[in-house]
Design an enzyme around this catalytic site. Structure first.
Site, PDB file in Angstrom:
ATOM      1  N   TYR A 309      31.837  36.144  34.363  1.00 30.43           N
ATOM      2  CA  TYR A 309      32.845  35.220  33.810  1.00 30.43           C
ATOM      3  C   TYR A 309      32.649  35.114  32.309  1.00 30.43           C
ATOM      4  O   TYR A 309      31.581  35.413  31.780  1.00 30.43           O
ATOM      5  CB  TYR A 309      32.751  33.862  34.509  1.00 30.43           C
ATOM      6  CG  TYR A 309      33.362  33.930  35.893  1.00 30.43           C
ATOM      7  CD1 TYR A 309      34.663  33.515  36.124  1.00 30.43           C
ATOM      8  CD2 TYR A 309      32.647  34.469  36.955  1.00 30.43           C
ATOM      9  CE1 TYR A 309      35.237  33.616  37.387  1.00 30.43           C
ATOM     10  CE2 TYR A 309      33.210  34.578  38.222  1.00 30.43           C
ATOM     11  CZ  TYR A 309      34.503  34.147  38.435  1.00 30.43           C
ATOM     12  OH  TYR A 309      35.076  34.260  39.667  1.00 30.43           O
ATOM     13  N   ASP A 323      27.824  40.450  43.534  1.00 28.74           N
ATOM     14  CA  ASP A 323      28.184  39.975  44.870  1.00 28.74           C
ATOM     15  C   ASP A 323      27.527  40.765  45.983  1.00 28.74           C
ATOM     16  O   ASP A 323      27.341  40.258  47.083  1.00 28.74           O
ATOM     17  CB  ASP A 323      29.715  40.011  45.050  1.00 28.74           C
ATOM     18  CG  ASP A 323      30.374  38.783  44.429  1.00 28.74           C
ATOM     19  OD1 ASP A 323      29.646  37.823  44.101  1.00 28.74           O
ATOM     20  OD2 ASP A 323      31.608  38.795  44.276  1.00 28.74           O
ATOM     21  N   PHE A 327      24.332  38.670  47.176  1.00 35.41           N
ATOM     22  CA  PHE A 327      24.883  37.953  48.326  1.00 35.41           C
ATOM     23  C   PHE A 327      25.113  38.833  49.561  1.00 35.41           C
ATOM     24  O   PHE A 327      25.022  38.360  50.683  1.00 35.41           O
ATOM     25  CB  PHE A 327      26.197  37.260  47.930  1.00 35.41           C
ATOM     26  CG  PHE A 327      26.011  36.229  46.857  1.00 35.41           C
ATOM     27  CD1 PHE A 327      25.518  34.978  47.165  1.00 35.41           C
ATOM     28  CD2 PHE A 327      26.300  36.522  45.534  1.00 35.41           C
ATOM     29  CE1 PHE A 327      25.327  34.019  46.176  1.00 35.41           C
ATOM     30  CE2 PHE A 327      26.110  35.573  44.536  1.00 35.41           C
ATOM     31  CZ  PHE A 327      25.624  34.319  44.851  1.00 35.41           C
ATOM     32  N   GLY A 330      28.177  42.911  53.399  1.00 35.52           N
ATOM     33  CA  GLY A 330      28.188  42.912  54.864  1.00 35.52           C
ATOM     34  C   GLY A 330      27.920  41.520  55.409  1.00 35.52           C
ATOM     35  O   GLY A 330      28.578  41.060  56.340  1.00 35.52           O
ATOM     36  N   TYR A 411      36.199  34.398  46.614  1.00 37.83           N
ATOM     37  CA  TYR A 411      36.995  35.622  46.607  1.00 37.83           C
ATOM     38  C   TYR A 411      36.924  36.370  47.922  1.00 37.83           C
ATOM     39  O   TYR A 411      35.879  36.438  48.547  1.00 37.83           O
ATOM     40  CB  TYR A 411      36.494  36.580  45.508  1.00 37.83           C
ATOM     41  CG  TYR A 411      37.337  36.513  44.261  1.00 37.83           C
ATOM     42  CD1 TYR A 411      38.613  37.061  44.247  1.00 37.83           C
ATOM     43  CD2 TYR A 411      36.868  35.898  43.117  1.00 37.83           C
ATOM     44  CE1 TYR A 411      39.395  36.991  43.108  1.00 37.83           C
ATOM     45  CE2 TYR A 411      37.651  35.829  41.973  1.00 37.83           C
ATOM     46  CZ  TYR A 411      38.907  36.374  41.978  1.00 37.83           C
ATOM     47  OH  TYR A 411      39.682  36.308  40.861  1.00 37.83           O
ATOM     48  N   ASP A 412      38.055  36.964  48.303  1.00 36.92           N
ATOM     49  CA  ASP A 412      38.089  37.887  49.435  1.00 36.92           C
ATOM     50  C   ASP A 412      38.362  39.274  48.875  1.00 36.92           C
ATOM     51  O   ASP A 412      39.283  39.438  48.068  1.00 36.92           O
ATOM     52  CB  ASP A 412      39.225  37.546  50.406  1.00 36.92           C
ATOM     53  CG  ASP A 412      39.104  36.140  50.966  1.00 36.92           C
ATOM     54  OD1 ASP A 412      39.195  35.181  50.179  1.00 36.92           O
ATOM     55  OD2 ASP A 412      38.951  36.008  52.193  1.00 36.92           O
ATOM     56  N   HIS A 466      37.581  36.736  33.666  1.00 37.76           N
ATOM     57  CA  HIS A 466      36.419  37.383  34.277  1.00 37.76           C
ATOM     58  C   HIS A 466      36.763  38.826  34.601  1.00 37.76           C
ATOM     59  O   HIS A 466      37.910  39.252  34.425  1.00 37.76           O
ATOM     60  CB  HIS A 466      36.004  36.644  35.550  1.00 37.76           C
ATOM     61  CG  HIS A 466      37.088  36.611  36.590  1.00 37.76           C
ATOM     62  ND1 HIS A 466      38.112  35.704  36.572  1.00 37.76           N
ATOM     63  CD2 HIS A 466      37.331  37.408  37.658  1.00 37.76           C
ATOM     64  CE1 HIS A 466      38.927  35.922  37.588  1.00 37.76           C
ATOM     65  NE2 HIS A 466      38.487  36.958  38.256  1.00 37.76           N
ATOM     66  N   HIS A 468      36.020  42.163  37.591  1.00 38.81           N
ATOM     67  CA  HIS A 468      35.445  42.619  38.861  1.00 38.81           C
ATOM     68  C   HIS A 468      35.155  44.099  38.665  1.00 38.81           C
ATOM     69  O   HIS A 468      36.071  44.857  38.355  1.00 38.81           O
ATOM     70  CB  HIS A 468      36.427  42.503  40.023  1.00 38.81           C
ATOM     71  CG  HIS A 468      37.009  41.131  40.214  1.00 38.81           C
ATOM     72  ND1 HIS A 468      36.566  40.271  41.188  1.00 38.81           N
ATOM     73  CD2 HIS A 468      38.014  40.481  39.580  1.00 38.81           C
ATOM     74  CE1 HIS A 468      37.259  39.150  41.139  1.00 38.81           C
ATOM     75  NE2 HIS A 468      38.159  39.249  40.166  1.00 38.81           N
ATOM     76  N   ILE A 618      24.207  66.368  44.248  1.00 39.21           N
ATOM     77  CA  ILE A 618      24.558  65.335  43.261  1.00 39.21           C
ATOM     78  C   ILE A 618      25.328  64.178  43.897  1.00 39.21           C
ATOM     79  O   ILE A 618      25.933  64.318  44.964  1.00 39.21           O
ATOM     80  CB  ILE A 618      25.396  65.927  42.090  1.00 39.21           C
ATOM     81  CG1 ILE A 618      26.660  66.629  42.608  1.00 39.21           C
ATOM     82  CG2 ILE A 618      24.531  66.864  41.263  1.00 39.21           C
ATOM     83  CD1 ILE A 618      27.568  67.158  41.502  1.00 39.21           C
ATOM     84  N   HIS A 628      40.286  40.433  34.675  1.00 44.39           N
ATOM     85  CA  HIS A 628      41.188  39.472  35.311  1.00 44.39           C
ATOM     86  C   HIS A 628      41.512  38.304  34.383  1.00 44.39           C
ATOM     87  O   HIS A 628      40.694  37.425  34.157  1.00 44.39           O
ATOM     88  CB  HIS A 628      40.570  38.966  36.620  1.00 44.39           C
ATOM     89  CG  HIS A 628      41.547  38.234  37.482  1.00 44.39           C
ATOM     90  ND1 HIS A 628      41.296  37.897  38.789  1.00 44.39           N
ATOM     91  CD2 HIS A 628      42.801  37.763  37.219  1.00 44.39           C
ATOM     92  CE1 HIS A 628      42.341  37.254  39.281  1.00 44.39           C
ATOM     93  NE2 HIS A 628      43.260  37.155  38.347  1.00 44.39           N
TER      94      HIS A 628
HETATM   95 CU   LIG Z   1      39.515  37.895  39.656  1.00 43.73          CU
END
Ligand SMILES: [Cu+2]
Ligand SMILES: *[C@@H]1O[C@H](CO)[C@@H](O)[C@H](O)[C@H]1NC(C)=O
Ligand SMILES: *[C@@H]1O[C@H](CO)[C@@H](O)[C@H](O)[C@H]1NC(C)=O
Ligand SMILES: *[C@@H]1O[C@H](CO)[C@@H](O)[C@H](O)[C@H]1NC(C)=O
Length: 675
Positions: A309, A323, A327, A330, A411-412, A466, A468, A618, A628
Site C-alpha cells: 500500500y 499474501d 498467509f 491454499g 481481497y478475493d 496499492h 498486486h 530452466i 490499483h
Molecule cells: Cu487492489
C-alpha cells in the site's frame, strides 16, 4: 498455544504406528498429502525423541516434499513396473520459540531430518494463531476505552490480523502481528468501517499485546450502502439479465483420475498446497501428427502475491503484504459455490491443509474444473474469391479451466489455469472483494488539500493506492528438460540506399540468454517476443520447437525505490520476467520464510548467481501486476479485474492443430419444460 505433550502416550503411539502397515493409496508421486498421511506426519513429529522434552509445538506448514525431478520422470516413463518414490513431507513448525524444518519420511515412519532454521524471516502464519491474536483486543482495557471514546459499541467490533513487514531493524526481533479493528453492526462489510488511528501489536510466541497506541481519532464511515448481500439490497436494483445454463447433451469430456486430469488433447496433474494453492504438474499435450504426448510444463503455480500500500503514515506504512508467503493462498482458499463461482458443468475437488495442531482439515470444493465454451470462435474464414461458391468454416473455442479462489482477508483472488485445444495454457488472476480503506474526515473532494494516498470512494472513506503483484513459477520442459530462453527483438531497419520505395521495415534479432543476467526482462521497454525453446528438437522445417509467453493485460512493475524496505523484500517485482536455473528448493519468489523477510532469499538474489541457463533445465518466472488506483465503482466491493498471460505454442506443432478438429454436430436441444 500448543498443549503440553504427554511423553508416555506418545511413546505408545510411536510403538503403535511402527506396527501399523503402511497403506499405499497414492497413484502419483506428486499427489498431495492425504488426510491420513497428514495424521501420520503429526504422529511421527510428535513422537520424535527430540520433541518429547519440548513444551510447545505449532505446525506452520505441512506439505509434500516432492521427489526429485529425475525420480518423477523415471517413474513416469515406467509407471507399471516401479513403486512410487518414497513419500516425504516437509514440516515447518515452531517449537519452543524456534523454527524447525523437519523432513518426515512417511513411507518408513521416521523423521529423516530436523534442523533449526536460524536465518532471517518467519514461517507461514497459521490460522489458529491469527484467530487467537485477533481476539486479544476484546479483553484489553486500553482498547475497550478507545472504542468507548469513539462512541461505538464494543459488540460491533471485529478485529483481523496483519503482518508487520520489515523496516530496517537490524536485530531480528519477535514474531509479531498487527491487529486492526473495524465496525460491523448494521453491515457485514466491516472492512469499509475501520477504527482508524489505533495500533495494536501482538507477540505470537507469548500471545499477548505488547504494544498499544491510540494516536488519532477519525470518523468511522457509516454502514449505509456498504452491505453487499442480496437480501440487503433495496430498489432501484441493478441491470437485469435472463438466466442461462450450460448444457452438455453428451456429458462431460473431463476425466478425473485421482489427481490426474485428462481432457481433449491435454493431461496434467492437479495438486493442492496450503501455501501455493493449485499446483499444476506434468502438463503434456497430445500431438496427433507425431502420435505422441509432448511435455510442456513440469510445474506451474503461483509463487507469491505481493500487495504494497502507498500510504506512509504511522497506521498504514507497514501494509506491504506477501499474501502467499505470510498467509497462504491454499490456507485461505474459499469453498467454491456451484453454479456461480463455476458453471453448471463443473466438477469439484476437495483440498486438505494442516492445522496448528497438525491435524488434517478439509476445504470442500477447493477447485472446480470445467469445460468453457463462451460462444467464441477459435478460428474462422469466409471465402468469396471462388466463383459460384461461398465458403465459411468456423470452429468453436472450447477450453478447460481449473479454478480456485483465495480470499486473503478483504481481497478475493480468482485464479484460473486454462488449457486450450490449440496447445495454449492461459493463467488469469482476477482480484475482487473489498478494498482496504482508510477512515477520513472528508466527505467531498473539495475539502481535500493534501495527498490522501488514495481516492475518496465514499463519505469518510479513502480507497488507498496499492499494487498486486502475482508471480507465477513456470518450470517449462518443452519436449524435454533442456530448454533455452530466447528473446526475439523487433528492430526497425532504415533504408537509405534507394533500393526500395520504402524507407523502413522491421525484422527480428534473436538473442539466446546465456546466463541468468541475460534473462531479466522489463516488459514494454522494447518490442520483443519471449520464448522458451528446446534447441535440441526441431520441427520438420528446422525451427526450434518452443512456446512463447504473451502478456494479457498491461504489464506493471513496482514503482517503489530500490532502497525502500518492502522493495528490498520483493526486489524481483522490478522486472516481470526472470529465468533461473532449475533448483528444487527455489520455489518461493520472496523466500521460504517470508514473514519479516529481508530479501536475502529471493528470486532476485538467486538470479545474482548468474548461472548458465542455455540448453539447461530452466524456470520462467512471470509477474502479472496491477497498479490499483481505486475508483468509486470499487465501493462497497470491487468487480473483478483481470490480468495474466498465455503460454502459446510457437513452432511447437507442424501446423495449426485445430484445422483437423472436426466441427461438433448441431445439437437438438430437448424440449425444456418449466415444471
Ligand atoms: Cu487492489
Ligand atoms: C518463548 O519466548 C518468550 C518471550 O518472547 C518467553 O516468555 C517464553 O518463555 C519462551 N518459551 C520457551 C519455551 O522458551
Ligand atoms: C539451490 O538453492 C538453494 C537455495 O537458494 C541454495 O542454497 C543451493 O546452493 C542451490 N543448489 C545449487 C546446486 O545451486
Ligand atoms: C418440442 O418438440 C416437438 C418435436 O419433438 C416440436 O414439434 C415442438 O414444437 C417443440 N416445442 C417447443 C416449445 O419447442
Amino acid at each position: 498455544m500448543a498443549p503440553k505433550l504427554s511423553s508416555s502416550l506418545l511413546l505408545f503411539l510411536y510403538l503403535l504406528f511402527l506396527l501399523t502397515p503402511c497403506y499405499m493409496t497414492h497413484r502419483h508421486p506428486l499427489d498431495p498429502l492425504s488426510p491420513s498421511e497428514i495424521s501420520t506426519v503429526r504422529r511421527i513429529v510428535k513422537a520424535s525423541p527430540r520433541l518429547l522434552s519440548s513444551s510447545s509445538l505449532s505446525f506452520q506448514y505441512v506439505g509434500l516434499d516432492e521427489p526429485d525431478k529425475p525420480d518423477v520422470l523415471s517413474w513416469l516413463s515406467n509407471t507399471a513396473a516401479r513403486p512410487l518414490p518414497p513419500r516425504r513431507a516437509l514440516v515447518i513448525a515452531r517449537i519452543d520459540n524456534e523454527t524447525h524444518e523437519i523432513s518426515v519420511d512417511i513411507t518408513n515412519h521416521a523423521v529423516a531430518s530436523d534442523a533449526v532454521y536460524r536465518g532471517l524471516g518467519y514461517p507461514l502464519l497459521n490460522l489458529e494463531e491469527q484467530f487467537a491474536a485477533s481476539a486479544l483486543p476484546m479483553n484489553y482495557t486500553p482498547f475497550i476505552e478507545s472504542v468507548a471514546k469513539r462512541g461505538v459499541d464494543m459488540k460491533d467490533v471485529v478485529c483481523t490480523t496483519f503482518s508487520v513487514g520489515w523496516f530496517g531493524e537490524e536485530k531480528q526481533g519477535r514474531r509479531l502481528l498487527k491487529i486492526l479493528c473495524f465496525l460491523a453492526g448494521e453491515t457485514v462489510n466491516f472492512y469499509m468501517r475501520p477504527l482508524e488511528g489505533i495500533t495494536i501489536v501482538v507477540d505470537l510466541d507469548v500471545m499477548e499485546i505488547v504494544e498499544y497506541e491510540d494516536r488519532v481519532q477519525v470518523p468511522v464511515p457509516k454502514a449505509k450502502g456498504t452491505d453487499y448481500r442480496a437480501a440487503k439490497q433495496r430498489p432501484p436494483f441493478g441491470p437485469r439479465t435472463k438466466p442461462g445454463l450450460v448444457l452438455q447433451p453428451e456429458g462431460s469430456g473431463i476425466d478425473v483420475d485421482g489427481h490426474m486430469i485428462r481432457w481433449a488433447n491435454w493431461a496434467f496433474h492437479l495438486s493442492f498446497d496450503m501455501r501455493a494453492g493449485a499446483v499444476i504438474s506434468l502438463a503434456s499435450v497430445y500431438d496427433a501428427v507425431r502420435r505422441t504426448r509432448r511435455r510442456v510444463l513440469y510445474r506451474g503455480f503461483v509463487s507469491e502475491l505481493f500487495v504494497p500500500y502507498m500510504d506512509p503514515s504511522e497506521e498504514w506504512y507497514y501494509k506491504t503484504f506477501f499474501d502467499e508467503g505470510e498467509f497462504g493462498l491454499g490456507l485461505f482458499a474459499s469453498p467454491l459455490e456451484p453454479m456461480t463461482d463455476c458453471p453448471a458443468n463443473a466438477v469439484f475437488l476437495n483440498g486438505y491443509y494442516t492445522t496448528q495442531d497438525g491435524k488434517p482439515a478439509k476445504i470442500e470444493r477447493v477447485f472446480c474444473i470445467f469445460e468453457r465454451y463462451a460462444g467464441d470462435p477459435s478460428w474462422r474464414h469466409t471465402e468469396t474469391g471462388i466463383v459460384g461458391e461461398l465458403i465459411t468454416e468456423v470452429r468453436p473455442d472450447v477450453s478447460l479451466v481449473v479454478r480456485m479462489v483465495s480470499t486473503v482477508g478483504n481481497y478475493d483472488y480468482v485464479l484460473d489455469w486454462e488449457f486450450k485445444t490449440s496447445g495454449s495454457i492461459k493463467f488469469v488472476v482476477s482480484p475482487t472483494g473489498i478494498l482496504e480503506v482508510k477512515g477520513s474526515p472528508y466527505t467531498h473532494t473539495n475539502q481535500i488539500v493534501s495527498d490522501q494516498h488514495g481516492t475518496l470512494i465514499a463519505e469518510n472513506t479513502i480507497g488507498v493506492y496499492h499494487d498486486h503483484f502475482v508471480t507465477c513459477y513456470l518450470d517449462l520442459d518443452i519436449d524435454g528438460t533442456e530448454n533455452s530462453f530466447v528473446k526475439s527483438r523487433l528492430k526497425t531497419v532504415r533504408l537509405t540506399d534507394g533500393s526500395s520505395p520504402r524507407k523502413s521495415y522491421w525484422t527480428i534479432v534473436k538473442e539466446t540468454a546465456k546466463t541468468e543476467s541475460d534473462a531479466r526482462v522489463e516488459l514494454g521497454s522494447e518490442p520483443a517476443e519471449l520464448l522458451v525453446v528446446n534447441p535440441n528438437k526441431k520441427t520438420r522445417l528446422g525451427n526450434e520447437v518452443g512456446y512463447r509467453i504473451i502478456s494479457h493485460g498491461a504489464p506493471a512493475a513496482s514503482l517503489l525505490s530500490d532502497d525502500d524496505y518492502p522493495q528490498i523484500r520483493a526486489s524481483y517485482t522490478k522486472k516481470q520476467v526472470w529465468v533461473t536455473a532449475y533448483n528444487k528448493s527455489e520455489k518461493w519468489a520472496a523466500g521460504l520464510y517470508t514473514d519479516q523477510s529481508r530479501g536475502d532469499d529471493s528470486l532476485a538474489t538467486w538470479s545474482e548467481r548468474n548461472r548458465r541457463i542455455e540448453n539447461a533445465d530452466i524456470v520462467l518466472w512471470y509477474t502479472a501486476g496491477f497498479h490499483h488506483i481505486p475508483y468509486q465503482e470499487d465501493f462497497p466491493l470491487m468487480p473483478t479485474l483481470s490480468s495474466g498471460f498465455e503460454l502459446r505454442p510457437s513452432n511447437f506443432f507442424e501446423s495449426n492443430q485445430l484445422i483437423k478438429t472436426l466441427p461438433n454436430k448441431h445439437v437438438n436441444l430437448p424440449n425444456c419444460t418449466n415444471s
